[in-house]
Structures are given as C-alpha cells and as structure tokens.
Design a protein around this motif. Structure first.
Motif, mmCIF file in Angstrom:
data_model
loop_
_atom_site.group_PDB
_atom_site.id
_atom_site.type_symbol
_atom_site.label_atom_id
_atom_site.label_comp_id
_atom_site.label_asym_id
_atom_site.label_seq_id
_atom_site.Cartn_x
_atom_site.Cartn_y
_atom_site.Cartn_z
ATOM 1 N N GLY A 97 0.831 -1.191 0.000
ATOM 2 C CA GLY A 97 0.000 0.000 0.000
ATOM 3 C C GLY A 97 0.865 1.241 0.000
ATOM 4 N N GLY A 98 0.481 2.262 0.757
ATOM 5 C CA GLY A 98 1.275 3.471 0.801
ATOM 6 C C GLY A 98 1.015 4.357 -0.395
ATOM 7 N N THR A 99 2.021 5.119 -0.787
ATOM 8 C CA THR A 99 1.867 6.130 -1.835
ATOM 9 C C THR A 99 2.174 5.594 -3.220
ATOM 10 N N PHE A 100 3.263 4.822 -3.352
ATOM 11 C CA PHE A 100 3.769 4.448 -4.664
ATOM 12 C C PHE A 100 3.475 2.981 -4.976
ATOM 13 N N PRO A 101 2.775 2.697 -6.086
ATOM 14 C CA PRO A 101 2.482 1.314 -6.459
ATOM 15 C C PRO A 101 3.618 0.685 -7.258
ATOM 16 N N GLY A 102 3.562 -0.635 -7.426
ATOM 17 C CA GLY A 102 4.522 -1.329 -8.278
ATOM 18 C C GLY A 102 5.668 -1.964 -7.510
ATOM 19 N N GLN A 103 6.668 -2.390 -8.280
ATOM 20 C CA GLN A 103 7.856 -3.032 -7.721
ATOM 21 C C GLN A 103 9.104 -2.327 -8.233
ATOM 22 N N VAL A 104 10.062 -2.116 -7.367
ATOM 23 C CA VAL A 104 11.346 -1.532 -7.774
ATOM 24 C C VAL A 104 12.126 -2.577 -8.565
#
Length: 231
Positions: free
Chosen positions: A211-218
C-alpha cells in the motif's frame, strides 16, 4: 536511598536513549550495506560482500536519466573498475564502479515478480532515509536541468505511469529507482490470451503491495556520485 534513585534514573535514561537510537532510520542516500560513495574502496566492497563474480577494468558507466546532470561526460570514458556481485542479499545483482579506487556508482538489480523479497517503492524512504520525487518514464525521457528539477512539484500524481522513476538528491549523490507498475494483460505467444491468468496475477500483486503512496515493484536502483561532474 538517594543513591538508588540516581542509579534507577541513570538506567532509565540509558534504556530510553537506546530505544530511541534503535528507532532512528539507518539508511543513507550516499551508500548501501556499509559502502559509502566517494569513500569506500574495492577492498572494502570485497570485505563486505565477498568475492565478486567478475572484476573488470577499463569500463564506462551506464547511467539512468541523470547523465545530463554530470557535465564533462567523464562517465563515458573507459576508466572505471567494475566489480559484479551475484545475488547479494535481497538483490539479483550489484555492480560497483570505482574511479581512483573510490566508489562512484552503485547499480542494483532488484528482485521482482513472485520473489518473496521484492522491494516496495514506499520502502525506499526508509532504505535511504530520504524523500523521493516522482518522474514519469517514456521513451527518450530527459530530465529538466538540475536546478529546475529541484524546484519542481514533488507531490505524487493521481494516476501513476506503468513505468516511472523515483529520484532523491543530496550534496553527495543522486539516487534513482526504477519502478515497474505494469499490470499483467494475459497475452501469450502461443494460443489465445489468458485473461483469467492476468486477473489472478494482478490480484496477487496488489495483495503483496504494502500500500502506501507508490504502487509497483522496484526493478533497479542507482546511487551516483556527484563528483563525477568535477573530474
């Protein structure tokens, strides 16, 4: 009695100080795993990470986005030593580049997909003890001049791009993280599309995202020395 009270107070102060210190973020934006940009040597890296998979000299640097922020194009010259470490804890690969035996680039390939230890982009703030600015990616993307970028709006967008970068800037380094936010579409090279597979994969991804602010995977991180502009 007074001595016991003083002793109790002293123990209480020590315990509180230790607890507060433990809660402080340990990450730094100019280093990784105890290695520090412009300070650590190749010997330091080998001592901390073990024997490298490869050790090459006469290498140039492949930078993500920030090359225009480093005038002089020193990074294009084949003057760097590069150590490659396979599968350091939490990553698929780490490439460390040195100039005059000082660390100038940390290039990390993160684990993605179903890997249990993939990096949520929201974790970057704690990893590097820094706030990151969103930058949408597209083919041929170029960042504005550094001074202009530093004054730009840092609030995240209402809709995130399928591929984007998160960037933080310090006096010593640039940190650039690439993020994969592409949803599975169920396409197949052979046979009809598997839309059910795509829905299942996307549901699994969203369930694993913290969750949080930024979606996806680094998918990758670069920590770049700003001294490359001065050489």
């Amino acid at each position: 009695m007074r001595l016991l009270a003083c002793l109790y107070l002293l123990i209480l102060v020590v315990v509180c100080t230790t607890a507060a210190s433990a809660q402080q973020p340990t990450g730094r934006a100019d280093g990784w795993r105890g290695l520090v940009i412009d300070v650590s040597t190749a010997a330091d890296a080998i001592q901390l990470l073990g024997k490298p998979k490869s050790d090459k000299t006469g290498q140039s640097l492949q930078l993500i986005l920030v090359d225009k922020w480093l005038p002089g194009a020193k990074y294009n010259q084949k003057v760097f030593r590069r150590l490659t470490f396979k599968k350091p804890d939490g990553f698929d690969e780490a490439q460390l580049s040195f100039l005059d035996d000082k660390l100038v680039l940390i290039d990390l390939t993160a684990r993605t997909g179903d890997a249990p230890d993939w990096i949520d982009p929201d974790e970057l703030k704690e990893m590097f003890n820094a706030d990151f600015t969103y930058s949408e990616w597209h083919f041929g993307k170029k960042l504005p001049p550094l001074a202009e970028f530093e004054k730009s709006e840092s609030a995240p967008p209402k809709k995130f791009a399928e591929l984007y970068h998160l960037i933080t800037i310090t006096d010593q380094s640039f940190v650039i993280a690439g993020v994969d936010n592409i949803e599975a579409r169920g396409t197949s090279l052979f046979g009809p599309p598997c839309t059910g597979c795509a829905k299942s994969e996307n549901k699994k991804r969203k369930g694993r995202d913290a969750g949080g602010t930024f979606p996806g995977q680094v998918w990758g991180i670069q920590i770049v020395s700003r001294k490359l502009a001065n050489n």
